[in-house]
Scaffold this active site. Sequence first.
Site, short mmCIF file in Angstrom:
data_model
loop_
_atom_site.label_atom_id
_atom_site.label_comp_id
_atom_site.label_asym_id
_atom_site.label_seq_id
_atom_site.Cartn_x
_atom_site.Cartn_y
_atom_site.Cartn_z
N GLY A 311 0.82 -1.20 0.00
CA GLY A 311 0.00 0.00 0.00
C GLY A 311 0.86 1.25 0.00
O GLY A 311 2.09 1.20 0.05
N GLN A 312 0.17 2.39 -0.05
CA GLN A 312 0.87 3.67 -0.09
C GLN A 312 0.01 4.73 0.58
O GLN A 312 -1.22 4.69 0.52
CB GLN A 312 1.18 4.07 -1.54
CG GLN A 312 2.02 5.32 -1.66
CD GLN A 312 2.60 5.49 -3.06
OE1 GLN A 312 2.51 4.58 -3.87
NE2 GLN A 312 3.19 6.64 -3.32
N GLY A 314 0.39 9.04 2.61
CA GLY A 314 1.14 10.27 2.65
C GLY A 314 2.51 10.12 3.27
O GLY A 314 3.44 10.87 2.97
N GLY A 316 4.46 7.46 2.91
CA GLY A 316 5.34 6.67 2.06
C GLY A 316 4.66 5.41 1.59
O GLY A 316 3.43 5.37 1.46
N SER A 317 5.43 4.35 1.36
CA SER A 317 4.90 3.08 0.85
C SER A 317 5.23 1.94 1.80
O SER A 317 6.21 1.99 2.54
CB SER A 317 5.48 2.78 -0.54
OG SER A 317 5.21 3.84 -1.43
N VAL A 318 4.39 0.89 1.73
CA VAL A 318 4.58 -0.30 2.57
C VAL A 318 4.81 -1.50 1.66
O VAL A 318 4.08 -1.70 0.68
CB VAL A 318 3.35 -0.55 3.48
CG1 VAL A 318 3.58 -1.80 4.33
CG2 VAL A 318 3.09 0.65 4.37
N LYS A 332 7.68 -0.27 6.12
CA LYS A 332 7.14 1.04 5.76
C LYS A 332 8.29 1.98 5.44
O LYS A 332 9.06 2.36 6.32
CB LYS A 332 6.29 1.60 6.91
CG LYS A 332 5.67 2.96 6.57
CD LYS A 332 4.54 3.33 7.51
CE LYS A 332 5.04 3.75 8.86
NZ LYS A 332 3.97 4.30 9.72
N ASP A 429 -4.17 9.17 16.85
CA ASP A 429 -4.59 8.88 15.47
C ASP A 429 -5.30 7.53 15.39
O ASP A 429 -5.03 6.71 14.51
CB ASP A 429 -3.38 8.90 14.52
CG ASP A 429 -3.78 9.19 13.08
OD1 ASP A 429 -4.93 9.65 12.86
OD2 ASP A 429 -2.97 8.96 12.17
#
Length: 617
Positions: A311-312, A314, A316-318, A332, A429
């Site tokens: 996934g991606q 704000g 970054g990407s995983v 991540k 969060d």
Amino acid sequence: MSSFLKMVLSLFFFLLMRLFAEIGASQDVCKVSRCSHHGPAIRFPFRLKDQPHHCGYPGFEISCTENKQTILELPYSAKLSVKKINYKSQEIVVYDSDFCLQRQLHNLTLSASPFDFKLHSYYTLEDFTFFNCSSSKTEYKNLFWPIPCSFLPSNPVLAVRSNMDLDQLDLSSCHKIYNVSLLYDIVEFGKNHFSFTWSESICGECERQGKKCRLKSNTSKEPETECVEKPAKELKEKIDSQFHSFCLILGFFLLVFVVITLYYVYNSNKLDGENTRKIEKFLEDYRALNPSRYSYVDIKKITNHFKDKLGQGGYGSVYKGKLSNEVLVAVKMLNDSKGNGEEFINEVGTMSRIHHVNVVRLVGFCADGVKRALIYEFLPNESLEKFIFSTSIKNHSLGWEKLQDIAVGIAKGIEYLHQGCEQRILHFDIKPHNILLDQNFNPKISDFGLAKLCSKEQSAISMTAARGTMGYIAPEVISRNFGNVSYKSDVYSFGMLLLEMVGGRKNIDVTVENTSQVYFPEWVYTQLDQREEVHIRIEEEGDTKIAKKLTIVGLWCIQWYPIDRPSMKVVVQMLEGTRDNLTMPPNPFASIGPTRTNIKRPKKSLQQELTVVPELD
């Protein structure tokens, strides 16, 4: 293995070794030997070099090379390979393994040896003179014989009969090397083997009588031999048969004993072995899961060069990765931006303190220049958001009981953050996207980039700016007019998450046909307060009770003022209890707009006022 079994095994092997030692000792030290399986038998008058001197006649010494060649050692360091030994004719056939008999025999003096050349009527022993010539003597080819092997560094070697009149030969380019007595066929035809014989007096009579030959035990200087009777053939065969039977019985006993022993050991140690394997596997996995620092090169190796993207966002990407065959991870990769520094330090510093079944585990991290990454345990079912916001009926197959279990797990995870660590951790969060599900759909809280630490003795923190995701941020985080920022801010976010789980949609959804349902929390409160049916995804009657319980708990958690919200400990108790014990909370929306209900604010707050303390970075 038990001490008793160890003692039995030790005793058995001791007796076995003693038995074989006695059998070995009972064998004749002068027994028939061979250097190789196909080599000639070595027995009296010959003996092997490592056998006692009485096993052979003086001068009949044989040795075995590393490559199992049989070697007869003669005076003046002459060593010839043995091809055959005939004890009846008293003949030994020898040859040179390098095919150069002339080199071996040029200084041989058989007078110092018990052997002599075996002569034939057509091949006799003759004297030869060897010359080293700078040129071949083709004109004298019937007088000169070239030696086929080269045992000088240069120039050919030629042989000529010593009784020749040397004045008839041109020897201007030659010089004499030596004289030697050799069989004629060795020189003329280049034969590489010949036979030695030994004296008839040495065991000749014994061989004719079929008796065994040996040295006499006397003190005379000259060695003498004597003949003794060999064991009867029948007795020998009987002894061999008995020994063979004994070996078979012993082998069978040994096999049975080993099988019984192994079976006993297997059964007695099976449980210990399983426990040991479990412990070793745990230690291996724990070593992999213990937070460690990795280089960017390690990260590329773990993710197979970022092959499998999960996934991606704000941040970054995983990517999916693998530490070992048993340990999968999610990596991540944070974007190369200035804001990542604080989030990265926050998350690593916070999660290194956390060990709870409902909080995702940090396996490791990377801080290699501007490259930063966080490595988590891999959770195959991804986030809760995927299940509660999907329009696909298939993804709603979790069921209300499973949703309730997930809600309890999330609540316990937040309670641990608030009460279970050395310092209180405020997440800031809490939302469906940050709740990950393992293979059994057990929830785990993730993404601590916005988390803050504070002392457990103090309940509130001061903040310079709002943090969190719109729709889940508590009112006091945006405006201090509603109260102090504290752990109750996470309670508010959890309440919004609960209501989204119940509604199966975002709390604010402008796509719904009924405008009164645009803000789901207010709509559902109105339905419950007026005792109307809440028409949500209910398939069975028992699901209604679960849905109402989750809704009421969620409404308690989103009270506008922090003082009116329960702690997470109370929330867990409410979720694990029965719905009959729950009462409707005050209307949380009375102060932000008109509703169809009256304000029912309790006279006594659930919690005392919260004091403000500085946040701990």
